[in-house]
Design a protein around this motif. Structure first.
Motif, PDB file in Angstrom:
ATOM      1  N   UNK A 176       5.470  -7.049   3.063  1.00  0.00           N
ATOM      2  CA  UNK A 176       4.501  -6.364   3.355  1.00  0.00           C
ATOM      3  C   UNK A 176       3.820  -6.319   1.921  1.00  0.00           C
ATOM      4  N   UNK A 177       4.332  -5.571   1.356  1.00  0.00           N
ATOM      5  CA  UNK A 177       3.823  -5.224  -0.659  1.00  0.00           C
ATOM      6  C   UNK A 177       3.567  -6.762  -0.976  1.00  0.00           C
ATOM      7  N   UNK A 178       4.307  -7.883  -0.470  1.00  0.00           N
ATOM      8  CA  UNK A 178       3.177  -9.079  -0.951  1.00  0.00           C
ATOM      9  C   UNK A 178       1.663  -9.259  -0.783  1.00  0.00           C
ATOM     10  N   UNK A 179       2.507  -9.181   1.044  1.00  0.00           N
ATOM     11  CA  UNK A 179       0.785  -9.217   1.061  1.00  0.00           C
ATOM     12  C   UNK A 179      -0.558  -8.510   1.287  1.00  0.00           C
ATOM     13  N   UNK A 189      -7.107  -6.438   3.341  1.00  0.00           N
ATOM     14  CA  UNK A 189      -6.529  -5.561   3.869  1.00  0.00           C
ATOM     15  C   UNK A 189      -5.947  -6.858   5.307  1.00  0.00           C
ATOM     16  N   UNK A 190      -6.811  -6.566   6.302  1.00  0.00           N
ATOM     17  CA  UNK A 190      -6.875  -6.631   8.084  1.00  0.00           C
ATOM     18  C   UNK A 190      -7.090  -7.900   8.096  1.00  0.00           C
ATOM     19  N   UNK A 222      -2.301  -6.828   9.418  1.00  0.00           N
ATOM     20  CA  UNK A 222      -2.873  -7.158  11.103  1.00  0.00           C
ATOM     21  C   UNK A 222      -2.102  -6.833  11.847  1.00  0.00           C
ATOM     22  N   UNK A 223      -1.364  -7.259  11.828  1.00  0.00           N
ATOM     23  CA  UNK A 223      -0.791  -7.258  13.325  1.00  0.00           C
ATOM     24  C   UNK A 223       0.131  -5.514  13.392  1.00  0.00           C
ATOM     25  N   UNK A 263      -0.971   0.543  17.370  1.00  0.00           N
ATOM     26  CA  UNK A 263      -2.323   1.046  16.808  1.00  0.00           C
ATOM     27  C   UNK A 263      -1.843  -0.472  15.405  1.00  0.00           C
ATOM     28  N   UNK A 264      -2.946   0.200  14.445  1.00  0.00           N
ATOM     29  CA  UNK A 264      -3.175  -0.589  12.953  1.00  0.00           C
ATOM     30  C   UNK A 264      -2.153   0.036  12.155  1.00  0.00           C
TER      31      UNK A 264
END
Length: 237
Positions: free
Chosen positions: A6-9, A42-43, A49-50, A60-61
């Motif tokens: 997630x940090x990478x994304x 980011x989204x 976005x998941x 929730x997002x």
């Protein structure tokens, strides 16, 4: 390490924002435009976005703008420009706690010893758009650094991105460099990037620098370099 993807994304998306600013610094009329672009990027990543499901079955997002701190007992709580919820916190709590409705999330956290508190936030971000790197502008960033330093109580990581739409090597960049270096050294846990881009009918210049720990970085010329072809009398573009 479970959150590293997630940090990478997140950092790939931020690198895209840096590239966008370098190519089109005047596309952002106000800081709100910069925040909107950051949220869009980011989204736009599959990992962020998941949707995630709370303990009471609400989907929730993760990415949100102007997210208030959980840890302030009395309103108004300071807020972060952008926040990414921690999936573990989302899955383990009911929606009212995740969204801190009527302060429920904050009360939960404050009731626990600091060493036992979960992180409700994966990351918080502060984005600043300025027209110069004058001493007065830099003075205004002190509060932002302090806010991000305090965020370590509720966020796994904090980021600061400073975008400047001006270029003055001798009068601004070189004098500011010592202060930027000092901030980065004083807050080693906060990934920090400064990006400058300037366009006019004579030419274009851009540069920047990343400090502290980043996994993904956009390619940038050094912050304190200026191609001779775009110098003007007195060293200004």
């Amino acid at each position: 390490m479970i959150h590293e993807h997630l940090f990478s994304a997140l950092e790939r998306a931020l690198a895209g924002l840096v590239r966008h600013f370098v190519e089109m610094p005047d596309a952002f009329a106000h800081r709100a435009d910069l925040l909107a672009a950051a949220q869009h990027l980011l989204m736009g990543t599959a990992e962020l976005a998941r949707p995630y499901t709370t303990r009471d079955g609400r989907r929730v997002s993760l990415v949100h703008c102007h997210w208030p701190s959980y840890l302030c007992a009395e309103p108004p709580a300071p807020s972060y420009d952008l926040a990414v919820l921690d999936p573990s916190f989302v899955r383990g709590r009911e929606l009212a706690v995740v969204y801190n409705r009527a302060g429920q999330g904050g009360r939960l956290l404050r009731a626990l010893p600091a060493e036992d508190r979960p992180w409700p936030l994966l990351a918080v971000l502060a984005l600043r758009l300025v027209e110069e790197l004058s001493p007065g502008v830099l003075d205004g960033l002190e509060e932002t650094w302090q806010l991000l330093a305090q965020a370590e109580q509720e966020a796994r990581r904090s980021y600061l991105l400073l975008f400047c739409r001006h270029w003055d090597l001798e009068a601004q960049i070189l004098p500011a460099r010592e202060r930027l270096e000092r901030w980065a050294a004083s807050y080693p846990e906060i990934p920090f990037v400064v990006v400058q881009a300037f366009y006019d009918d004579i030419g274009r210049v851009s540069g920047g620098r990343y400090w502290n720990l980043w996994t993904h970085m956009a390619p940038l010329p050094p912050l304190d370099s200026l191609p001779p072809t775009v110098r003007r009398p007195g060293g200004h573009p």
